[in-house]
Design a protein around this motif. Structure first.
Motif, PDB file in Angstrom:
ATOM      1  N   ASN A  43       0.834  -1.207   0.000  1.00 34.07           N
ATOM      2  CA  ASN A  43       0.000   0.000   0.000  1.00 34.07           C
ATOM      3  C   ASN A  43       0.867   1.254   0.000  1.00 34.07           C
ATOM      4  N   HIS A  44       2.127   1.080   0.390  1.00 37.32           N
ATOM      5  CA  HIS A  44       3.037   2.223   0.504  1.00 37.32           C
ATOM      6  C   HIS A  44       4.207   2.156  -0.468  1.00 37.32           C
ATOM      7  N   TYR A  45       4.612   0.942  -0.860  1.00 37.09           N
ATOM      8  CA  TYR A  45       5.757   0.765  -1.748  1.00 37.09           C
ATOM      9  C   TYR A  45       5.426  -0.274  -2.818  1.00 37.09           C
ATOM     10  N   LYS A  46       5.937  -0.036  -4.034  1.00 41.73           N
ATOM     11  CA  LYS A  46       5.630  -0.920  -5.149  1.00 41.73           C
ATOM     12  C   LYS A  46       6.206  -2.320  -4.965  1.00 41.73           C
ATOM     13  N   GLY A  47       7.323  -2.403  -4.278  1.00 43.94           N
ATOM     14  CA  GLY A  47       7.973  -3.699  -4.063  1.00 43.94           C
ATOM     15  C   GLY A  47       9.283  -3.505  -3.327  1.00 43.94           C
ATOM     16  N   LYS A  48      10.090  -4.538  -3.248  1.00 45.49           N
ATOM     17  CA  LYS A  48      11.334  -4.483  -2.484  1.00 45.49           C
ATOM     18  C   LYS A  48      12.316  -3.467  -3.076  1.00 45.49           C
ATOM     19  N   GLU A  49      12.382  -3.406  -4.405  1.00 41.72           N
ATOM     20  CA  GLU A  49      13.270  -2.448  -5.060  1.00 41.72           C
ATOM     21  C   GLU A  49      12.919  -1.012  -4.666  1.00 41.72           C
ATOM     22  N   ASP A  50      11.628  -0.695  -4.713  1.00 39.71           N
ATOM     23  CA  ASP A  50      11.153   0.647  -4.363  1.00 39.71           C
ATOM     24  C   ASP A  50      11.438   0.963  -2.895  1.00 39.71           C
ATOM     25  N   LEU A  51      11.211  -0.006  -2.026  1.00 36.97           N
ATOM     26  CA  LEU A  51      11.456   0.178  -0.594  1.00 36.97           C
ATOM     27  C   LEU A  51      12.949   0.358  -0.316  1.00 36.97           C
ATOM     28  N   PHE A  52      13.779  -0.449  -0.949  1.00 39.38           N
ATOM     29  CA  PHE A  52      15.226  -0.366  -0.736  1.00 39.38           C
ATOM     30  C   PHE A  52      15.740   1.021  -1.125  1.00 39.38           C
ATOM     31  N   PHE A  53      15.282   1.530  -2.269  1.00 38.13           N
ATOM     32  CA  PHE A  53      15.749   2.844  -2.717  1.00 38.13           C
ATOM     33  C   PHE A  53      15.230   3.945  -1.808  1.00 38.13           C
ATOM     34  N   ALA A  54      14.026   3.766  -1.253  1.00 40.35           N
ATOM     35  CA  ALA A  54      13.478   4.744  -0.311  1.00 40.35           C
ATOM     36  C   ALA A  54      14.327   4.796   0.962  1.00 40.35           C
ATOM     37  N   VAL A  55      14.767   3.634   1.421  1.00 41.54           N
ATOM     38  CA  VAL A  55      15.648   3.574   2.598  1.00 41.54           C
ATOM     39  C   VAL A  55      16.976   4.250   2.271  1.00 41.54           C
ATOM     40  N   TYR A  56      17.515   3.973   1.097  1.00 42.43           N
ATOM     41  CA  TYR A  56      18.760   4.626   0.676  1.00 42.43           C
ATOM     42  C   TYR A  56      18.613   6.139   0.684  1.00 42.43           C
ATOM     43  N   GLN A  57      17.493   6.647   0.178  1.00 44.25           N
ATOM     44  CA  GLN A  57      17.295   8.090   0.130  1.00 44.25           C
ATOM     45  C   GLN A  57      17.252   8.696   1.528  1.00 44.25           C
ATOM     46  N   ASP A  58      16.646   8.000   2.476  1.00 45.45           N
ATOM     47  CA  ASP A  58      16.646   8.481   3.867  1.00 45.45           C
ATOM     48  C   ASP A  58      18.068   8.572   4.408  1.00 45.45           C
ATOM     49  N   VAL A  59      18.829   7.496   4.220  1.00 44.93           N
ATOM     50  CA  VAL A  59      20.199   7.447   4.726  1.00 44.93           C
ATOM     51  C   VAL A  59      21.065   8.495   4.018  1.00 44.93           C
ATOM     52  N   ALA A  60      20.875   8.639   2.710  1.00 47.09           N
ATOM     53  CA  ALA A  60      21.650   9.613   1.940  1.00 47.09           C
ATOM     54  C   ALA A  60      21.296  11.041   2.338  1.00 47.09           C
ATOM     55  N   ASP A  61      20.010  11.309   2.601  1.00 54.11           N
ATOM     56  CA  ASP A  61      19.593  12.642   3.051  1.00 54.11           C
ATOM     57  C   ASP A  61      20.262  12.995   4.374  1.00 54.11           C
ATOM     58  N   ASP A  62      20.313  12.021   5.279  1.00 52.85           N
ATOM     59  CA  ASP A  62      20.960  12.244   6.578  1.00 52.85           C
ATOM     60  C   ASP A  62      22.452  12.525   6.392  1.00 52.85           C
ATOM     61  N   TYR A  63      23.071  11.819   5.451  1.00 51.83           N
ATOM     62  CA  TYR A  63      24.496  12.023   5.181  1.00 51.83           C
ATOM     63  C   TYR A  63      24.747  13.432   4.646  1.00 51.83           C
ATOM     64  N   VAL A  64      23.911  13.874   3.715  1.00 54.06           N
ATOM     65  CA  VAL A  64      24.065  15.222   3.149  1.00 54.06           C
ATOM     66  C   VAL A  64      23.909  16.278   4.249  1.00 54.06           C
ATOM     67  N   LYS A  65      22.922  16.095   5.114  1.00 57.96           N
ATOM     68  CA  LYS A  65      22.718  17.042   6.226  1.00 57.96           C
ATOM     69  C   LYS A  65      23.932  17.058   7.150  1.00 57.96           C
ATOM     70  N   LEU A  66      24.489  15.874   7.412  1.00 57.31           N
ATOM     71  CA  LEU A  66      25.675  15.776   8.252  1.00 57.31           C
ATOM     72  C   LEU A  66      26.826  16.568   7.649  1.00 57.31           C
TER      73      LEU A  66
END
Length: 303
Positions: A43-66
């Motif tokens: 209901n929130h993500y198309k599949g594992k690929e979509d979810l994995f990239f969403a997690v990456y974007q969260d981690v990458a956003d935190d890295y950029v802020k750091l």
């Protein structure tokens, strides 16, 4: 602040992807960690690929802020202190957030095939700010006589290699002390050799490493060399994975997208025009992006 279901899914997925990687993680396992049905994830993500990239974007956003924070917070420091502060703050952040570091290791060392192109393209864009800031600091150090003159991109590579190596060692070693950061930095900054015995041009340091006959590790298969077309002479050339320009040429296809012969021609002419040494030509090209030298224009017209 209470997380909504979509955020809880990403939080659980980060932990599982960090520990098991993309291939090892299952949607069922992630659903159980959240306490929902597997079907609810879709209901929130198309599949594992979509979810994995969403997690990456969260981690990458935190890295950029750091990195934006440490670059900003250190702007009034002296150069040597500033470089150490950046080195230390990045290590401490990931040392205290080991799942984020484990996830970075998973996605950079074992990039899922389905995400390889999208991931490296996104990462190259995110890295641009930090890379240019750091290379500018190394160039500043050269101008001030604090850092020996060399290619800032190679110095940046060494800086990151030291940081990543120490960070992973600290995470892997039980009860490692944060004081190790300062101790390792001291060795890195001062070097191992006694000052009175220092010689810049030791013969053995200038030897090229002999190519290995053994096969590459599985996760580097297909990445050992990349074929590209030179922007100036239009001929194909190969660039090895170990070359510091590899990612710029393959994923960014920017200012370094020229073969070694044309690159040397540009550097020689740029040196005559600017008076810069060959080691600083990369900085010159970045100060004047998109400008072709007279020789490069001649080469282009011939084609």
């Amino acid at each position: 602040m209470k997380l909504n279901t979509k955020e809880r899914i990403r939080e659980a997925a980060l932990s599982i992807f960090a520990n098991k990687g993309y291939e090892g993680a299952t949607m069922q396992e992630i659903a159980e960690a959240v306490g929902i049905n597997k079907a609810s994830i879709y209901n929130h993500y198309k599949g594992k690929e979509d979810l994995f990239f969403a997690v990456y974007q969260d981690v990458a956003d935190d890295y950029v802020k750091l990195m934006e924070r440490v670059i900003g917070d250190s702007k009034d420091m002296k150069l040597a202190e500033r470089l150490f502060y950046i080195f230390e703050e990045e290590i401490l952040y990931f040392y205290r957030n080991p799942e984020s570091q484990a996830f970075w290791n998973q996605i950079t060392l074992f990039t899922p095939d389905v995400l390889r192109e999208e991931f490296w393209k996104d990462l190259a864009q995110r890295e641009l700010f930090f890379r240019t800031q750091m290379e500018a600091l190394f160039f500043q150090g050269m101008e001030e006589g604090i850092i020996r003159r060399d290619d800032p991109a190679k110095l940046m590579f060494t800086f990151r290699a030291m940081k990543e190596g120490l960070l992973n060692w600290m995470i892997a070693t039980p009860k490692s002390e944060e004081e190790w950061i300062r101790a390792v930095w001291k060795d890195f900054w001062l070097g191992f050799r006694a000052r009175s015995d220092f010689e810049e041009n030791d013969e053995w340091l200038n030897r090229k490493t002999k190519p290995r006959s053994s096969k590459s590790s599985p996760y580097q298969e297909g990445l050992d060399e990349y074929k590209a077309e030179c922007l100036i002479c239009k001929k194909d050339f190969q660039i090895p994975f170990t070359d510091f320009r590899y990612k710029d040429i393959k994923y960014n296809r920017g200012a370094f997208h020229v073969c070694d012969d044309c690159g040397k021609t540009i550097q020689d002419e740029a040196q005559l025009i600017t008076g810069l040494t060959p080691e600083l030509i990369d900085i010159w090209e970045r100060l004047f992006p998109g400008q072709k030298t007279a020789q490069s224009k001649k080469l282009t017209k011939k084609k």
